[in-house]
Design a protein around this motif. Structure first.
Motif, PDB file in Angstrom:
ATOM      1  N   GLY A 116     -47.928  43.019   8.751  1.00 30.11           N
ATOM      2  CA  GLY A 116     -47.688  42.627   7.350  1.00 30.11           C
ATOM      3  C   GLY A 116     -48.292  43.618   6.361  1.00 30.11           C
ATOM      4  O   GLY A 116     -48.631  43.245   5.236  1.00 30.11           O
ATOM      5  N   ARG A 117     -48.425  44.873   6.776  1.00 35.25           N
ATOM      6  CA  ARG A 117     -48.950  45.892   5.865  1.00 35.25           C
ATOM      7  C   ARG A 117     -47.843  46.298   4.894  1.00 35.25           C
ATOM      8  O   ARG A 117     -46.679  46.391   5.279  1.00 35.25           O
ATOM      9  N   ASN A 118     -48.210  46.576   3.647  1.00 34.78           N
ATOM     10  CA  ASN A 118     -47.140  46.931   2.700  1.00 34.78           C
ATOM     11  C   ASN A 118     -47.097  48.441   2.428  1.00 34.78           C
ATOM     12  O   ASN A 118     -46.923  48.875   1.304  1.00 34.78           O
ATOM     13  N   TYR A 162     -59.212  41.212  -4.456  1.00 40.58           N
ATOM     14  CA  TYR A 162     -57.763  41.225  -4.732  1.00 40.58           C
ATOM     15  C   TYR A 162     -57.000  42.143  -3.793  1.00 40.58           C
ATOM     16  O   TYR A 162     -57.500  43.189  -3.392  1.00 40.58           O
ATOM     17  N   CYS A 163     -55.777  41.735  -3.460  1.00 37.77           N
ATOM     18  CA  CYS A 163     -54.867  42.549  -2.657  1.00 37.77           C
ATOM     19  C   CYS A 163     -53.483  42.466  -3.282  1.00 37.77           C
ATOM     20  O   CYS A 163     -53.190  41.522  -4.018  1.00 37.77           O
ATOM     21  N   ALA A 164     -52.642  43.458  -2.954  1.00 32.34           N
ATOM     22  CA  ALA A 164     -51.268  43.448  -3.489  1.00 32.34           C
ATOM     23  C   ALA A 164     -50.460  42.351  -2.790  1.00 32.34           C
ATOM     24  O   ALA A 164     -49.575  41.737  -3.383  1.00 32.34           O
ATOM     25  N   SER A 165     -50.751  42.116  -1.510  1.00 29.73           N
ATOM     26  CA  SER A 165     -50.118  41.024  -0.761  1.00 29.73           C
ATOM     27  C   SER A 165     -51.044  40.700   0.404  1.00 29.73           C
ATOM     28  O   SER A 165     -51.996  41.435   0.654  1.00 29.73           O
ATOM     29  N   LYS A 166     -50.788  39.602   1.087  1.00 34.11           N
ATOM     30  CA  LYS A 166     -51.701  39.202   2.166  1.00 34.11           C
ATOM     31  C   LYS A 166     -51.158  39.673   3.525  1.00 34.11           C
ATOM     32  O   LYS A 166     -50.023  39.351   3.902  1.00 34.11           O
ATOM     33  N   CYS A 167     -51.971  40.424   4.272  1.00 36.91           N
ATOM     34  CA  CYS A 167     -51.540  40.883   5.603  1.00 36.91           C
ATOM     35  C   CYS A 167     -51.575  39.720   6.594  1.00 36.91           C
ATOM     36  O   CYS A 167     -52.362  38.788   6.445  1.00 36.91           O
ATOM     37  N   HIS A 168     -50.752  39.821   7.631  1.00 36.23           N
ATOM     38  CA  HIS A 168     -50.578  38.702   8.558  1.00 36.23           C
ATOM     39  C   HIS A 168     -51.809  38.388   9.412  1.00 36.23           C
ATOM     40  O   HIS A 168     -51.914  37.318   9.975  1.00 36.23           O
ATOM     41  N   TYR A 169     -52.707  39.363   9.561  1.00 33.06           N
ATOM     42  CA  TYR A 169     -53.848  39.172  10.464  1.00 33.06           C
ATOM     43  C   TYR A 169     -55.154  38.953   9.716  1.00 33.06           C
ATOM     44  O   TYR A 169     -56.220  38.824  10.328  1.00 33.06           O
ATOM     45  N   CYS A 170     -55.098  38.905   8.382  1.00 34.28           N
ATOM     46  CA  CYS A 170     -56.326  39.015   7.597  1.00 34.28           C
ATOM     47  C   CYS A 170     -56.973  37.674   7.275  1.00 34.28           C
ATOM     48  O   CYS A 170     -56.324  36.780   6.738  1.00 34.28           O
ATOM     49  N   ASP A 171     -58.267  37.567   7.593  1.00 37.46           N
ATOM     50  CA  ASP A 171     -58.997  36.362   7.189  1.00 37.46           C
ATOM     51  C   ASP A 171     -60.130  36.708   6.235  1.00 37.46           C
ATOM     52  O   ASP A 171     -61.070  35.948   6.065  1.00 37.46           O
ATOM     53  N   PHE A 172     -60.061  37.896   5.616  1.00 41.04           N
ATOM     54  CA  PHE A 172     -61.073  38.254   4.619  1.00 41.04           C
ATOM     55  C   PHE A 172     -60.844  37.429   3.363  1.00 41.04           C
ATOM     56  O   PHE A 172     -59.733  36.943   3.124  1.00 41.04           O
ATOM     57  N   ILE A 173     -61.922  37.324   2.543  1.00 35.46           N
ATOM     58  CA  ILE A 173     -61.771  36.587   1.290  1.00 35.46           C
ATOM     59  C   ILE A 173     -61.008  37.491   0.324  1.00 35.46           C
ATOM     60  O   ILE A 173     -61.555  38.449  -0.237  1.00 35.46           O
ATOM     61  N   SER A 174     -59.727  37.223   0.169  1.00 37.16           N
ATOM     62  CA  SER A 174     -58.937  38.019  -0.771  1.00 37.16           C
ATOM     63  C   SER A 174     -57.744  37.200  -1.230  1.00 37.16           C
ATOM     64  O   SER A 174     -57.286  36.289  -0.547  1.00 37.16           O
ATOM     65  N   CYS A 175     -57.262  37.509  -2.421  1.00 35.18           N
ATOM     66  CA  CYS A 175     -56.076  36.833  -2.933  1.00 35.18           C
ATOM     67  C   CYS A 175     -55.242  37.857  -3.688  1.00 35.18           C
ATOM     68  O   CYS A 175     -55.718  38.952  -4.004  1.00 35.18           O
ATOM     69  N   ALA A 233     -59.218  51.918   0.696  1.00 34.22           N
ATOM     70  CA  ALA A 233     -57.944  52.100  -0.007  1.00 34.22           C
ATOM     71  C   ALA A 233     -56.778  51.819   0.935  1.00 34.22           C
ATOM     72  O   ALA A 233     -56.881  52.045   2.142  1.00 34.22           O
ATOM     73  N   ASN A 234     -55.695  51.349   0.350  1.00 36.47           N
ATOM     74  CA  ASN A 234     -54.483  51.219   1.134  1.00 36.47           C
ATOM     75  C   ASN A 234     -53.593  52.428   0.881  1.00 36.47           C
ATOM     76  O   ASN A 234     -53.453  52.860  -0.266  1.00 36.47           O
ATOM     77  N   PRO A 235     -53.002  53.000   1.934  1.00 38.36           N
ATOM     78  CA  PRO A 235     -52.182  54.197   1.759  1.00 38.36           C
ATOM     79  C   PRO A 235     -51.087  53.960   0.714  1.00 38.36           C
ATOM     80  O   PRO A 235     -50.433  52.914   0.716  1.00 38.36           O
ATOM     81  N   GLY A 283     -65.640  47.369  -0.885  1.00 38.68           N
ATOM     82  CA  GLY A 283     -64.823  46.816   0.191  1.00 38.68           C
ATOM     83  C   GLY A 283     -64.042  45.613  -0.303  1.00 38.68           C
ATOM     84  O   GLY A 283     -64.200  45.165  -1.439  1.00 38.68           O
ATOM     85  N   GLY A 284     -63.215  45.085   0.568  1.00 38.00           N
ATOM     86  CA  GLY A 284     -62.417  43.959   0.059  1.00 38.00           C
ATOM     87  C   GLY A 284     -61.662  43.243   1.130  1.00 38.00           C
ATOM     88  O   GLY A 284     -62.061  43.257   2.291  1.00 38.00           O
ATOM     89  N   GLY A 285     -60.571  42.696   0.664  1.00 39.56           N
ATOM     90  CA  GLY A 285     -59.736  43.033  -0.474  1.00 39.56           C
ATOM     91  C   GLY A 285     -59.280  44.499  -0.480  1.00 39.56           C
ATOM     92  O   GLY A 285     -59.402  45.211   0.491  1.00 39.56           O
ATOM     93  N   THR A 286     -58.760  44.882  -1.611  1.00 42.90           N
ATOM     94  CA  THR A 286     -58.242  46.235  -1.743  1.00 42.90           C
ATOM     95  C   THR A 286     -58.824  46.914  -2.980  1.00 42.90           C
ATOM     96  O   THR A 286     -58.247  46.848  -4.068  1.00 42.90           O
TER      97      THR A 286
END
Ligand code: SF4
Length: 380
Positions: A136-138, A15-28, A99-101, A64-67
């Motif tokens: 696209g980092r939040n 899981y992530c709070a939002s999807k970054c523009h460059y990310c192809d990891f398995i996350s939603c 972690a995301n800052p 790891g993740g995801g977030t």
């Protein structure tokens, strides 16, 4: 009876709070309830492995993740308690969490610390807010500064920052500023990655449509080289192609991969390597949930690593380390000298000045560092 050998554990949080523009990891994108529910599934998957790895001691754990920093404090506590009930942890186990800052408030930091997490890896990427927008980092740079301070105040001393070069619009001065500022913050570890444009990401699409221009290759190479030149001057040792640490603060979990050792992968889309076989969990969340409910491991693919593949993996993974591969350790692991087994490959690479032999060690040369993928191709 003593434990047969150590093992590492990777846990994927999709899981992530939002999807970054460059990310192809398995996350939603997921909410708090989704995550709490997912943690319950992970607990069940952990118990399915209790018997399977009962003779191994857990040396490192990596969320790891995801977030993973989206996991509520109470949930992480429960998850780690379950792991400690099911598995045997070594006294100095390294437990890392990505972690995301800005996502770790004081309450979460307290619970994470209480749960024995002792290493945090922050996805900073850049210290310039316009560049964070491109990615696209939040979060912004200010979030990062505040977050590092609060993490240190909570007692975390083993901290990594991931930073990226090759971002469209990034100048050498931006990169230098990022490197120098994070080094000044005296973090224990830095990972410096080159941006890649993966199919299916927004950034890839924008490049295809001519909306943004990728960085000039020569500038990108200079940024890679600038990190190699600048970070050792600031007390960091360059120990892996993309990784730098204060002395003795290398990421032990990632060393498991580079040393071609075994690890358990848990969670949706996780990969693992157990008893000589590599395996892959389903990447479909619904299938993962169904399998766990039915008490079936979520593994969809297993592959026995042949003796030849095993040796090749040891070569191309180990050559990522700046100290290279120990000929003696290779012999102890595989029962044969790599200098004999890969005689032709090594001779050719030494001739091309991409590898060099330094006593017991085979290492990438300076030129080999720039052309590492060419070197690895000899062993894939
Ligand atoms: S936070 Fe990380 S995993 Fe999530 S979308 Fe961004 S880069 Fe991908």
């Amino acid at each position: 009876m003593g434990k047969s050998s150590g093992i590492s554990i990777y846990i994927h949080i999709p899981y992530c709070a939002s999807k970054c523009h460059y990310c192809d990891f398995i996350s939603c994108v997921g909410n708090k309830n989704d995550i709490t529910y997912y943690i319950k599934l992970l607990q069940q998957e952990i118990f399915m492995y209790k018997e399977i790895i009962q003779d191994r001691s857990v040396e490192t754990v990596f969320f790891g993740g995801g977030t993973p920093s989206l996991i509520p404090g109470e949930d992480i506590k429960e998850l780690l308690n379950t792991m400690k009930q099911a598995f045997d942890f070594t006294a100095d186990v390294e437990i890392s969490l990505e972690a995301n800052p800005g996502q770790l408030d004081a309450d979460k930091l307290f619970h994470y610390r209480e749960s024995s997490i002792n290493r945090i890896s922050f996805g900073l990427q850049a210290l310039q807010d316009p560049l964070l927008n491109v990615l696209g980092r939040n979060h912004n740079a200010e979030d990062f500064y505040r977050q590092i301070e609060s993490a240190k105040n909570e007692g975390f001393s083993n901290i990594n920052a991931d930073i990226i070069f090759g971002i469209p619009g990034q100048e050498m001065d931006d990169w230098l500023e990022t490197i120098c500022c994070v080094a000044e913050m005296n973090l224990s570890h830095l990972s410096c990655y080159g941006l890649t444009f993966e199919k299916g990401t927004s950034l890839y699409q924008w490049v295809q449509q001519g909306i943004i221009m990728p960085m000039d290759e020569d500038l990108e190479w200079k940024m890679f080289r600038t990190a190699i030149e600048q970070l050792p001057k600031r007390g960091y040792s360059h120990y892996e192609i993309s990784n730098y640490s204060r002395p003795g603060e290398e990421c032990r979990h990632n060393l498991t991969y580079w040393n071609n050792a075994e690890y358990l992968g848990l969670g949706v889309a996780a990969h693992g390597y157990l008893n000589g076989r590599r395996y892959e969990n389903t990447a479909e969340l619904t299938e993962y949930k169904n399998r766990i409910h039915n008490r079936i491991l979520p593994v969809i693919h297993r592959q026995t690593v042949s003796p030849d593949e095993y040796k090749k993996e040891t070569m191309f993974l180990g050559l990522r380390l700046i100290m290279g591969i120990s000929v003696e350790r290779f012999r102890a692991k595989h029962g044969v000298s790599c200098l004999d087994y890969f005689k032709n490959e090594i001779n050719e690479l030494v001739e091309q000045k991409l590898l060099w032999i330094d006593d017991d060690r085979i290492k990438l040369t300076d030129k080999g560092l720039d052309l590492a993928n060419q070197v690895f191709a000899y062993f894939v």
